[in-house]
Write a protein that holds these residues in place. Structure first.
Motif, PDB file in Angstrom:
ATOM      1  N   VAL A  23       0.820  -1.272   0.040  1.00  0.00           N
ATOM      2  CA  VAL A  23      -0.267  -0.010   0.046  1.00  0.00           C
ATOM      3  C   VAL A  23       0.875   1.251  -0.027  1.00  0.00           C
ATOM      4  CG1 VAL A  23      -1.605   1.406   1.474  1.00  0.00           C
ATOM      5  CG2 VAL A  23      -1.896  -1.145   0.978  1.00  0.00           C
ATOM      6  N   ARG A  24       2.047   1.191   0.754  1.00  0.00           N
ATOM      7  CA  ARG A  24       2.874   2.639   0.678  1.00  0.00           C
ATOM      8  C   ARG A  24       3.527   2.782  -0.610  1.00  0.00           C
ATOM      9  NH1 ARG A  24       5.179   4.358   5.348  1.00  0.00           N
ATOM     10  NH2 ARG A  24       6.045   5.978   4.066  1.00  0.00           N
ATOM     11  N   ASP A  25       3.712   1.814  -1.197  1.00  0.00           N
ATOM     12  CA  ASP A  25       4.161   1.743  -2.896  1.00  0.00           C
ATOM     13  C   ASP A  25       5.589   2.579  -2.674  1.00  0.00           C
ATOM     14  OD1 ASP A  25       4.073   1.451  -5.531  1.00  0.00           O
ATOM     15  OD2 ASP A  25       3.018   3.387  -5.845  1.00  0.00           O
ATOM     16  N   ARG A  26       6.275   2.446  -1.774  1.00  0.00           N
ATOM     17  CA  ARG A  26       7.564   3.001  -1.642  1.00  0.00           C
ATOM     18  C   ARG A  26       8.506   1.954  -2.508  1.00  0.00           C
ATOM     19  NH1 ARG A  26       8.516   7.085   2.054  1.00  0.00           N
ATOM     20  NH2 ARG A  26       6.508   8.558   1.890  1.00  0.00           N
ATOM     21  N   ILE A  27       8.342   0.843  -2.192  1.00  0.00           N
ATOM     22  CA  ILE A  27       9.326  -0.255  -2.849  1.00  0.00           C
ATOM     23  C   ILE A  27       8.376  -1.023  -3.965  1.00  0.00           C
ATOM     24  CG2 ILE A  27      10.672  -2.269  -2.444  1.00  0.00           C
ATOM     25  CD1 ILE A  27      10.782  -1.499   0.456  1.00  0.00           C
ATOM     26  N   SER A  28       8.897  -1.345  -4.893  1.00  0.00           N
ATOM     27  CA  SER A  28       8.235  -1.891  -5.870  1.00  0.00           C
ATOM     28  C   SER A  28       7.570  -3.394  -5.637  1.00  0.00           C
ATOM     29  CB  SER A  28       9.097  -2.107  -7.130  1.00  0.00           C
ATOM     30  OG  SER A  28      10.088  -3.170  -7.116  1.00  0.00           O
ATOM     31  N   ILE A  29       6.489  -3.591  -6.338  1.00  0.00           N
ATOM     32  CA  ILE A  29       5.681  -4.707  -5.940  1.00  0.00           C
ATOM     33  C   ILE A  29       6.716  -6.023  -6.177  1.00  0.00           C
ATOM     34  CG2 ILE A  29       3.937  -6.253  -6.757  1.00  0.00           C
ATOM     35  CD1 ILE A  29       2.240  -3.820  -7.271  1.00  0.00           C
ATOM     36  N   GLU A  30       7.320  -6.213  -7.237  1.00  0.00           N
ATOM     37  CA  GLU A  30       8.336  -7.061  -7.433  1.00  0.00           C
ATOM     38  C   GLU A  30       9.368  -7.502  -6.409  1.00  0.00           C
ATOM     39  OE1 GLU A  30       7.644  -4.744  -9.389  1.00  0.00           O
ATOM     40  OE2 GLU A  30       7.921  -4.912 -11.596  1.00  0.00           O
ATOM     41  N   MET A 560      -5.638 -10.087 -11.102  1.00  0.00           N
ATOM     42  CA  MET A 560      -4.195  -9.975 -11.744  1.00  0.00           C
ATOM     43  C   MET A 560      -4.253  -9.823 -13.221  1.00  0.00           C
ATOM     44  SD  MET A 560      -1.942 -10.623  -9.363  1.00  0.00           S
ATOM     45  CE  MET A 560      -1.642 -11.520  -7.497  1.00  0.00           C
ATOM     46  N   LEU A 561      -5.241 -10.529 -13.763  1.00  0.00           N
ATOM     47  CA  LEU A 561      -5.104 -10.054 -15.260  1.00  0.00           C
ATOM     48  C   LEU A 561      -5.326  -8.649 -15.533  1.00  0.00           C
ATOM     49  CD1 LEU A 561      -7.425 -13.037 -16.317  1.00  0.00           C
ATOM     50  CD2 LEU A 561      -5.140 -13.028 -16.723  1.00  0.00           C
ATOM     51  N   ILE A 562      -6.102  -8.010 -14.883  1.00  0.00           N
ATOM     52  CA  ILE A 562      -6.415  -6.407 -15.246  1.00  0.00           C
ATOM     53  C   ILE A 562      -5.283  -5.474 -14.759  1.00  0.00           C
ATOM     54  CG2 ILE A 562      -9.007  -6.702 -15.330  1.00  0.00           C
ATOM     55  CD1 ILE A 562      -8.755  -5.375 -12.510  1.00  0.00           C
ATOM     56  N   MET A 563      -4.357  -6.167 -13.889  1.00  0.00           N
ATOM     57  CA  MET A 563      -3.262  -5.338 -13.455  1.00  0.00           C
ATOM     58  C   MET A 563      -2.375  -4.621 -14.303  1.00  0.00           C
ATOM     59  SD  MET A 563      -0.785  -6.330 -10.191  1.00  0.00           S
ATOM     60  CE  MET A 563      -0.131  -4.772  -9.072  1.00  0.00           C
ATOM     61  N   ALA A 564      -1.812  -5.433 -15.054  1.00  0.00           N
ATOM     62  CA  ALA A 564      -0.845  -5.171 -16.176  1.00  0.00           C
ATOM     63  C   ALA A 564      -1.706  -4.052 -17.203  1.00  0.00           C
ATOM     64  CB  ALA A 564      -0.214  -6.226 -16.867  1.00  0.00           C
ATOM     65  N   GLU A 565      -2.887  -4.662 -17.683  1.00  0.00           N
ATOM     66  CA  GLU A 565      -3.338  -3.982 -18.493  1.00  0.00           C
ATOM     67  C   GLU A 565      -3.931  -2.579 -18.229  1.00  0.00           C
ATOM     68  OE1 GLU A 565      -3.354  -4.714 -21.495  1.00  0.00           O
ATOM     69  OE2 GLU A 565      -2.813  -6.975 -21.845  1.00  0.00           O
ATOM     70  N   GLY A 566      -4.277  -2.394 -17.001  1.00  0.00           N
ATOM     71  CA  GLY A 566      -4.800  -1.017 -16.382  1.00  0.00           C
ATOM     72  C   GLY A 566      -3.684  -0.279 -15.793  1.00  0.00           C
ATOM     73  N   SER A 567      -2.485  -0.711 -15.747  1.00  0.00           N
ATOM     74  CA  SER A 567      -1.420  -0.157 -15.128  1.00  0.00           C
ATOM     75  C   SER A 567      -1.887   0.204 -13.685  1.00  0.00           C
ATOM     76  CB  SER A 567      -0.923   1.114 -16.026  1.00  0.00           C
ATOM     77  OG  SER A 567      -0.469   0.893 -17.294  1.00  0.00           O
ATOM     78  N   TYR A 568      -2.553  -0.656 -13.058  1.00  0.00           N
ATOM     79  CA  TYR A 568      -2.759  -0.588 -11.545  1.00  0.00           C
ATOM     80  C   TYR A 568      -1.885  -0.703 -10.446  1.00  0.00           C
ATOM     81  CZ  TYR A 568      -7.561  -0.597 -13.482  1.00  0.00           C
ATOM     82  OH  TYR A 568      -8.805  -0.328 -14.363  1.00  0.00           O
ATOM     83  N   GLN A 569      -1.730   0.204  -9.383  1.00  0.00           N
ATOM     84  CA  GLN A 569      -0.858  -0.132  -8.578  1.00  0.00           C
ATOM     85  C   GLN A 569      -1.694  -0.782  -7.310  1.00  0.00           C
ATOM     86  OE1 GLN A 569       2.432   0.840  -8.399  1.00  0.00           O
ATOM     87  NE2 GLN A 569       1.989   1.425 -10.474  1.00  0.00           N
ATOM     88  N   PHE A 570      -0.988  -1.533  -6.209  1.00  0.00           N
ATOM     89  CA  PHE A 570      -1.659  -2.181  -5.286  1.00  0.00           C
ATOM     90  C   PHE A 570      -2.762  -1.347  -4.613  1.00  0.00           C
ATOM     91  CE2 PHE A 570      -2.340  -4.385  -1.215  1.00  0.00           C
ATOM     92  CZ  PHE A 570      -2.070  -5.827  -1.476  1.00  0.00           C
ATOM     93  N   GLY A 571      -2.401  -0.037  -4.355  1.00  0.00           N
ATOM     94  CA  GLY A 571      -3.337   0.893  -3.694  1.00  0.00           C
ATOM     95  C   GLY A 571      -4.467   1.250  -4.220  1.00  0.00           C
ATOM     96  N   ASP A 572      -4.558   1.071  -5.684  1.00  0.00           N
ATOM     97  CA  ASP A 572      -5.856   1.255  -6.528  1.00  0.00           C
ATOM     98  C   ASP A 572      -6.917   0.307  -6.077  1.00  0.00           C
ATOM     99  OD1 ASP A 572      -4.639   3.428  -7.793  1.00  0.00           O
ATOM    100  OD2 ASP A 572      -3.907   2.188  -9.393  1.00  0.00           O
ATOM    101  N   TYR A 573      -6.374  -0.898  -5.810  1.00  0.00           N
ATOM    102  CA  TYR A 573      -7.289  -1.929  -5.479  1.00  0.00           C
ATOM    103  C   TYR A 573      -8.143  -1.584  -3.920  1.00  0.00           C
ATOM    104  CZ  TYR A 573      -5.597  -4.865  -9.297  1.00  0.00           C
ATOM    105  OH  TYR A 573      -5.273  -5.191 -10.607  1.00  0.00           O
ATOM    106  N   VAL A 574      -7.109  -1.366  -3.117  1.00  0.00           N
ATOM    107  CA  VAL A 574      -7.317  -0.891  -1.622  1.00  0.00           C
ATOM    108  C   VAL A 574      -8.520   0.234  -1.967  1.00  0.00           C
ATOM    109  CG1 VAL A 574      -6.854  -0.221   0.382  1.00  0.00           C
ATOM    110  CG2 VAL A 574      -5.255  -1.800  -0.656  1.00  0.00           C
ATOM    111  N   LYS A 575      -8.232   1.262  -2.596  1.00  0.00           N
ATOM    112  CA  LYS A 575      -9.068   2.449  -2.379  1.00  0.00           C
ATOM    113  C   LYS A 575     -10.367   2.218  -3.378  1.00  0.00           C
ATOM    114  CE  LYS A 575      -7.667   5.488  -5.417  1.00  0.00           C
ATOM    115  NZ  LYS A 575      -6.998   6.649  -6.273  1.00  0.00           N
ATOM    116  N   ALA A 576     -10.376   1.451  -4.059  1.00  0.00           N
ATOM    117  CA  ALA A 576     -11.537   1.225  -4.784  1.00  0.00           C
ATOM    118  C   ALA A 576     -12.202  -0.058  -4.328  1.00  0.00           C
ATOM    119  CB  ALA A 576     -11.468   1.132  -6.341  1.00  0.00           C
TER     120      ALA A 576
END
Length: 598
Positions: A23-30, A560-576
């Motif tokens: 959620v902090r998105d300071r370090i990459s998800i990978e 997961m399938l929409i993550m790359a196509e929508g260029s989403y970050q982890f926090g986008d899922y939490v927020k919405a």
């Protein structure tokens, strides 16, 4: 009640820490995902769980990379890539494009209802696989950005999958466990009215609110799209032949225009100067069935591509000061004869078309330093052309869709989706078979697989599977369920339902649907017996909670399938997703209590 084991505490602490870092998105998800896998591997090697060997911990940590869920996701991405590169979904995209042009909001609502309805009778994963490339194509055509449509579409499909016992594989699993515990089997539409009533509240949020919460993740264009000038040829098969300009003007793309207008009807063999962006020129050719390069050149490029098994490229090339093309026209340059490439158009920097541009006696424009050529050909011939005539090749080469394989790609996808939807084959086997057929038939090239897959998604899936197994095998999930049961005796029935649903929702968003179903169903059954409540609504609370996987990308494979196509970050899922989870928990809990008279 006993205290949790050290391994259970470690599993819970690791889950919370990973979620915080995501959620902090300071370090990459990978990086976070790989760190989580490494911590599990090293920790369980030196401090193995009871009755296990150190190597068992390594197997648990790295099991995600060979898990059927990850293989399924990758196979589905490959099949989706096959639909895109062959242009198989263009008819559907053009239909939805017309709907969106009427009204963006109505177009989105129409799409959400389609996803919802299809997911009621078909497993929602194949539904999303079909819809994702369509809406990515729509975004490229100027409709709503993919980041604003894919998240709502995913939510609508999950909501539709919640409505029947066959909508998702998780529903089937919960119903099967409940039958094993002694409950009667539920019919396909056993709880559909409850979900439809809840959808009346959830869908407006998905339709009107969720898109506004998403950023426009469309990559920024460094400069305005170039306008290319070219000659539009009217072959005998053209829709222009015999028609007047006023009859076709309303069918033309916005960024396309005629620089010359015929006095009367269009005639076969006529050449007219036109201009437009690359996309607009392609759309105009498709609608008007005209040509912007000599037909023999295009036919030669296509024959050579078929013979060599290569993809046709369209690239932009700048004329440098050393080029022999300066002061020549396309007709006198001999480009087609010498190199076997087709020049589709010319862009004059900062001056799309001016009367003062030098032209020869036939009216063809002379090339000048800085002009940009839109060139179609094979990779080898394009490189030869660039080197021989001192041209600078710009980034952003595009592949021409292999439309000859469009029907084949659509058939492969349709058969794979159909077999998975009616239960003939598991989705993993159907998608793997479809991906292999895409390779064997040439719909997707082996050397282009990297474009279909997302490294971020692969590592994230592997980490989520490892964490889920750690939570389950360490006893953390069981301990949390026991803790929940102790406090439920003080709550009203609707509160008991909400608490069970929230507990299962947390498990499904941080571990997996299978973990949530496996742990939650027996716990709900036991709580119903202990508190003297009817068993069915508590089992349904588990089933509903397993499907409320909106809050994290690791909760469900379509996330997961929409993550790359929508260029989403982890926090986008939490927020919405968190507001939608709360809406559904409250609504479904009240509806269950009312339906069963609790």
């Amino acid at each position: 009640m006993e205290a949790p084991s050290l391994h259970a505490l470690a599993a819970m602490a690791l889950t919370v820490a990973v979620f915080y870092l995501f959620v902090r998105d300071r370090i990459s998800i990978e990086i976070v995902s790989l760190l989580a896998i490494a911590i599990i591997a090293v920790g369980l090697y030196f401090y193995p769980m009871p009755h296990t060997q150190p190597t068992d911990g390594l197997q648990l940590a790295f099991s995600g990379f060979g898990h059927y869920a990850l293989i399924t996701i990758c196979a589905l991405m490959v099949m989706g890539r096959g639909l895109v590169v062959t242009g198989a979904l263009e008819p559907a995209a053009r239909f939805l494009e017309r709907v969106f042009k009427l009204n963006l909001q109505l177009g989105l609502l129409f799409s959400l209802l389609i996803a919802f309805a299809l997911s009621m009778g078909v497993n929602n994963t194949p539904v999303l696989v079909l819809l994702i490339p369509i809406f990515v194509t729509l975004a490229l055509r100027g409709a709503m950005p993919a980041s604003k449509t894919l998240m709502p579409l995913n939510a609508a499909s999950l909501l539709g999958g919640l409505a029947t016992t066959i909508g998702t594989s998780t529903n089937i699993l919960v119903v099967a466990i409940a039958v094993d515990l002694g409950m009667p089997r539920m019919g396909v539409f056993h709880f559909t009215p409850i979900v439809l009533a809840a959808s009346l509240i959830a869908l407006p949020y998905i339709w009107l609110v969720m898109p506004r919460m998403m950023r426009d993740n469309t990559p920024e264009v460094s400069e305005a799209q170039r306008m290319f000038v070219t000659r539009l040829r009217v072959p005998p098969s053209s829709n222009l032949a015999g028609r007047h300009f006023d009859e076709v003007v309303d069918t033309l793309p916005e960024d396309f225009r005629f620089e010359e207008r015929p006095a009367g009807p269009f005639e076969t063999g006529q050449k007219l100067r036109v201009s437009g962006t690359h996309d607009a020129l392609e759309d105009a050719i498709r609608v008007l069935k005209g040509q912007i390069a000599p037909g023999w050149v295009v036919d030669e490029v296509e024959r050579e591509a078929k013979r060599l098994g290569e993809d046709i490229q369209v690239v932009e090339m700048v004329v440098t000061s050393d080029s022999r093309l300066i002061d020549r026209t396309l007709a006198t340059s001999g480009i087609a004869d010498r190199f076997g490439v087709a020049v589709l158009g010319i862009h004059k920097p900062n001056r799309p078309l001016r009367a003062e541009d030098a032209v020869d006696a036939s009216g063809d424009m002379r090339l000048a330093e800085g002009d940009v050529l839109l060139v179609m050909g094979l990779t080898g011939t394009i490189n030869t052309f660039a080197q021989a005539d001192s041209l600078l090749q710009l980034e952003g080469a595009r592949e021409v869709p292999r439309r000859s394989k469009a029907l084949l790609a659509a058939t492969i996808m349709g058969v794979s989706v159909g077999l998975a939807s009616i239960g003939v084959l598991p989705i993993a086997i159907a998608s793997l078979g479809g991906a292999i057929l895409m390779f064997l038939t040439g719909c997707v090239k082996f050397d282009r697989v990297g474009r279909a897959l997302s490294a971020q998604v692969i590592v994230l899936v592997a980490a989520s599977i490892a964490i889920g197994r750690f939570v389950l095998d360490s006893g953390a999930a069981g301990w949390l369920g026991e803790s929940l049961a102790l406090g439920l005796q003080f709550l009203p029935p609707a509160g008991v339902l909400a608490a069970i649903m929230l507990f299962v929702t947390v498990l499904t968003n941080f571990a997996s649907n299978a973990t949530a179903a496996t742990v939650g169903t027996p716990i709900a059954f036991a709580i119903a017996t202990e508190l003297g409540l009817p068993q069915e609504p508590l089992i349904l609370a588990v089933l509903f909670g397993c499907n409320l996987c909106y809050a994290t990308p690791i909760a469900y494979q379509t996330n997961m399938l929409i993550m790359a196509e929508g260029s989403y970050q982890f926090g986008d899922y939490v927020k919405a997703g968190v507001p939608l989870v709360l809406i559904m928990v409250v609504t479904l809990s009240v509806l269950l209590a009312m339906t069963y008279g609790m």
